[in-house]
Design an enzyme around this catalytic site. Structure first.
Site, PDB file in Angstrom:
ATOM      1  N   HIS A 262       0.919  -1.034  -0.040  1.00  0.00           N
ATOM      2  CA  HIS A 262      -0.074  -0.029   0.034  1.00  0.00           C
ATOM      3  C   HIS A 262       0.767   1.121  -0.068  1.00  0.00           C
ATOM      4  O   HIS A 262       2.141   1.370   0.537  1.00  0.00           O
ATOM      5  CB  HIS A 262      -0.886  -0.082   1.183  1.00  0.00           C
ATOM      6  CG  HIS A 262      -1.949   1.101   1.252  1.00  0.00           C
ATOM      7  ND1 HIS A 262      -2.009   2.166   1.273  1.00  0.00           N
ATOM      8  CD2 HIS A 262      -3.464   1.007   0.620  1.00  0.00           C
ATOM      9  CE1 HIS A 262      -3.097   2.829   1.259  1.00  0.00           C
ATOM     10  NE2 HIS A 262      -4.053   1.836   0.679  1.00  0.00           N
ATOM     11  N   ASP A 313      -8.208  -5.498  -0.283  1.00  0.00           N
ATOM     12  CA  ASP A 313      -8.520  -6.257  -1.348  1.00  0.00           C
ATOM     13  C   ASP A 313      -8.287  -7.605  -1.039  1.00  0.00           C
ATOM     14  O   ASP A 313      -9.045  -8.496  -1.719  1.00  0.00           O
ATOM     15  CB  ASP A 313      -7.755  -5.478  -2.659  1.00  0.00           C
ATOM     16  CG  ASP A 313      -8.449  -4.587  -3.066  1.00  0.00           C
ATOM     17  OD1 ASP A 313      -9.669  -4.365  -2.772  1.00  0.00           O
ATOM     18  OD2 ASP A 313      -7.954  -3.559  -3.752  1.00  0.00           O
TER      19      ASP A 313
HETATM   20  N1  ACO Z   1       3.947  -7.877  -4.450  1.00  0.00           N
HETATM   21  C1  ACO Z   1       5.518  -7.941  -4.794  1.00  0.00           C
HETATM   22  N2  ACO Z   1       6.041  -7.020  -4.386  1.00  0.00           N
HETATM   23  C2  ACO Z   1       5.619  -5.689  -4.040  1.00  0.00           C
HETATM   24  C3  ACO Z   1       4.198  -5.685  -3.979  1.00  0.00           C
HETATM   25  C4  ACO Z   1       3.272  -6.643  -4.083  1.00  0.00           C
HETATM   26  N3  ACO Z   1       1.981  -6.812  -4.187  1.00  0.00           N
HETATM   27  N4  ACO Z   1       3.920  -4.377  -3.730  1.00  0.00           N
HETATM   28  C5  ACO Z   1       4.939  -3.642  -3.640  1.00  0.00           C
HETATM   29  N5  ACO Z   1       6.118  -4.561  -3.970  1.00  0.00           N
HETATM   30  C6  ACO Z   1       7.678  -4.217  -3.827  1.00  0.00           C
HETATM   31  C7  ACO Z   1       7.727  -3.115  -5.077  1.00  0.00           C
HETATM   32  O1  ACO Z   1       8.079  -3.954  -6.343  1.00  0.00           O
HETATM   33  C8  ACO Z   1       8.802  -2.435  -4.670  1.00  0.00           C
HETATM   34  O2  ACO Z   1      10.049  -3.163  -4.489  1.00  0.00           O
HETATM   35  P1  ACO Z   1      11.461  -2.415  -4.912  1.00  0.00           P
HETATM   36  O3  ACO Z   1      11.844  -1.594  -4.137  1.00  0.00           O
HETATM   37  O4  ACO Z   1      12.599  -3.903  -4.896  1.00  0.00           O
HETATM   38  O5  ACO Z   1      11.300  -2.025  -6.559  1.00  0.00           O
HETATM   39  C9  ACO Z   1       8.668  -2.298  -3.059  1.00  0.00           C
HETATM   40  O6  ACO Z   1       7.747  -3.409  -2.795  1.00  0.00           O
HETATM   41  C10 ACO Z   1       7.925  -0.922  -2.763  1.00  0.00           C
HETATM   42  O7  ACO Z   1       6.679  -0.821  -3.541  1.00  0.00           O
HETATM   43  P2  ACO Z   1       6.353   0.426  -4.282  1.00  0.00           P
HETATM   44  O8  ACO Z   1       6.101  -0.158  -5.454  1.00  0.00           O
HETATM   45  O9  ACO Z   1       7.115   1.472  -4.007  1.00  0.00           O
HETATM   46  O10 ACO Z   1       4.733   0.647  -3.765  1.00  0.00           O
HETATM   47  P3  ACO Z   1       3.816   1.842  -4.358  1.00  0.00           P
HETATM   48  O11 ACO Z   1       3.437   2.723  -3.240  1.00  0.00           O
HETATM   49  O12 ACO Z   1       4.518   2.519  -5.281  1.00  0.00           O
HETATM   50  O13 ACO Z   1       2.751   0.884  -4.777  1.00  0.00           O
HETATM   51  C11 ACO Z   1       1.008  -0.571  -4.612  1.00  0.00           C
HETATM   52  C12 ACO Z   1       1.697   0.521  -3.793  1.00  0.00           C
HETATM   53  C13 ACO Z   1       0.322  -0.192  -5.984  1.00  0.00           C
HETATM   54  C14 ACO Z   1      -0.460  -0.882  -4.014  1.00  0.00           C
HETATM   55  C15 ACO Z   1       1.903  -1.902  -4.739  1.00  0.00           C
HETATM   56  O14 ACO Z   1       2.135  -2.118  -3.568  1.00  0.00           O
HETATM   57  C16 ACO Z   1       1.097  -2.976  -5.622  1.00  0.00           C
HETATM   58  O15 ACO Z   1       1.366  -3.036  -6.849  1.00  0.00           O
HETATM   59  N6  ACO Z   1       0.311  -3.835  -4.908  1.00  0.00           N
HETATM   60  C17 ACO Z   1      -0.578  -4.704  -5.365  1.00  0.00           C
HETATM   61  C18 ACO Z   1      -1.734  -4.286  -5.998  1.00  0.00           C
HETATM   62  C19 ACO Z   1      -2.873  -4.040  -5.034  1.00  0.00           C
HETATM   63  O16 ACO Z   1      -2.876  -4.939  -4.304  1.00  0.00           O
HETATM   64  N7  ACO Z   1      -3.294  -2.991  -5.056  1.00  0.00           N
HETATM   65  C20 ACO Z   1      -4.370  -2.590  -4.093  1.00  0.00           C
HETATM   66  C21 ACO Z   1      -4.093  -1.338  -3.265  1.00  0.00           C
HETATM   67  S1  ACO Z   1      -5.136  -0.952  -2.189  1.00  0.00           S
HETATM   68  C22 ACO Z   1      -6.508  -0.302  -2.848  1.00  0.00           C
HETATM   69  O17 ACO Z   1      -6.531   0.143  -3.941  1.00  0.00           O
HETATM   70  C23 ACO Z   1      -7.796  -0.721  -2.112  1.00  0.00           C
END
Ligand code: ACO
Length: 377
Positions: A262, A313
């Site tokens: 998140h 979710d």
């Molecule tokens: N699975 C695996 N790795 C992940 C995930 C995940 N679900 N979420 C984040 N990471 C990793 C990223 O790849 C990143 O790794 P890195 O530093 O090696 O590149 C690190 O964790 C930090 O994550 P960010 O991408 O900086 O997180 P950001 O704040 O940009 O994105 C998001 C948040 C979009 C929710 C992301 O965590 C994601 O894509 N999650 C999966 C989709 C999801 O569940 N979305 C629902 C959000 S809540 C809602 O809308 C109700």
């Protein structure tokens, strides 16, 4: 000119507005709607009370709630022309695209579309909150070659949605579980879809256009689309025994684990404990404990390996699956709830408006010599 130091990719940490609708406290993993802890609302209030709270700024008394639910109940029907339009949408249309198009079309039928006043916007919001579940259910039943069900004005929002979907009087357990999820999905400060709605409203465009922007934004798998992807992932895993190896392999392949991570919550999503408990209780009552068991293993691996907690979710995915809701409708159901929060933000934006117009750093070429058309290679 703006420089790299002032740039935050994905607008992380950027303060884009002031709002009294809700607050997310990532340190305490806490979410409040107009001052009330969402845990207390999920336990003690209905979705209708929460919608009233978000739109009007206070909890309703008994009389106000009765008038409000009466109004919503009688506004569930949608114009016959729009029903024909929904029936004509291609069977291959994504339910979120069908919802987006139908909400856009509703704006054509509303004679007050261009009225951005407070009262007109509140009324439009109440009508849309009533009609969105009808649109989702009708569009689903057309695609399944089933007759559309007439809405019953006496039912609650959760009860009515399940009735419109199945044509049957729903089980109270399913109604309560859906109602809790609607309370939790209703509002979440400046998330991507709410921000999109506010950007559109900030140009003094109309309410329907703002909601259409929000629906299109919610559809993406990084936002609302994650609830569908989360259950598809659990179905792919198949059983709790395979969950640890599957998750480790997916992480090794740099696969995104849907329903985890998140932008704001880094310690845990405030809504997850409520949905997780609901998932466990439903699993026990319906003799399907495997989903909660599998979820616990995936959560444990994700925290151990990546320090990433689940977002709402993730448990919503398997709760909706146990309620036998069709998977392509999970994100539209999220929209049916979040329209309350979007509406509260649109009202707030109109009341304290300044057009949203950020800036950017240009990194393209400069001072390029113009070549006349006939001389270009
Ligand atoms: N699975 C695996 N790795 C992940 C995930 C995940 N679900 N979420 C984040 N990471 C990793 C990223 O790849 C990143 O790794 P890195 O530093 O090696 O590149 C690190 O964790 C930090 O994550 P960010 O991408 O900086 O997180 P950001 O704040 O940009 O994105 C998001 C948040 C979009 C929710 C992301 O965590 C994601 O894509 N999650 C999966 C989709 C999801 O569940 N979305 C629902 C959000 S809540 C809602 O809308 C109700």
């Amino acid at each position: 000119m703006p420089d790299e130091k002032s740039y935050s990719p994905g607008l992380e940490g950027v303060v884009a507005g002031i709002s009294s609708v809700s607050e997310v406290d990532p340190e305490k993993s806490m979410l409040i709607y107009r001052g009330y802890d969402v845990h207390e609302l999920a336990e003690r209030a209905t979705y209708e009370e929460v919608v009233y709270l978000l739109l009007m700024g206070k909890l309703p008394n008994r009389k106000e709630l009765s008038e409000f639910t009466g109004f919503i109940g009688h506004e569930r029907h949608i114009p016959g022309d729009l029903m024909d339009m929904i029936q004509a949408y291609p069977d291959t249309a994504h339910p979120m695209d069908a919802l987006r198009s139908a909400v856009s079309a509703l704006g054509l039928y509303d004679k007050t579309t261009s009225d951005l006043s407070h009262n007109a916007t509140v009324e439009k919001a109440m009508k849309l909150i009533a009609k969105i579940p009808t649109i989702i259910a009708a569009s689903h039943r057309f695609r399944a070659d089933l007759d559309v069900v007439d809405p019953d004005p006496r039912m609650t929002c959760a009860e009515s949605f399940l009735h419109l979907l199945t044509g049957k009087k729903p089980d109270p357990l399913a109604v309560r579980a859906l109602d809790v999820s609607l309370v939790l999905y209703a509002e979440h400060s400046f998330n991507a879809s709410t921000f999109a709605a506010r950007v559109t409203a900030s140009t003094l465009s109309d309410y329907y256009s703002s909601i259409v922007s929000a629906i299109g934004t919610l559809k993406g798998p990084l936002h609302g689309g994650a609830n569908e992807e989360a259950i598809k992932m659990m179905l792919e895993i198949g059983s709790p025994a395979k969950a640890e190896a599957w998750t480790l392999e997916a992480l090794a392949k740099k696969r995104l684990i849907m329903g985890f991570g998140h932008r704001v919550y880094k310690k845990g999503d405030s809504r997850v404990p409520i949905m997780r408990k609901l998932g466990q209780e439903l699993g026990e009552k319906l003799n399907q404990p495997q989903w909660h068991q599998m979820a616990q293993i995936i959560e444990e691996v994700m925290w151990r390996e990546k320090k990433l907690p689940p977002n709402v979710d993730f448990p919503c995915g398997y709760v909706y699956y146990m309620l036998k809701l069709p998977i392509p409708l999970y994100t539209p159901i999220f929209a049916a709830s979040r329209v309350a929060g979007w509406s509260a933000h649109i009202i707030e934006q109109y009341e304290h408006n300044r057009i949203m117009r950020p800036t950017n750093i240009y990194n393209g070429p400069k001072e390029v010599t113009f070549t006349p058309l006939e001389q270009r290679p």
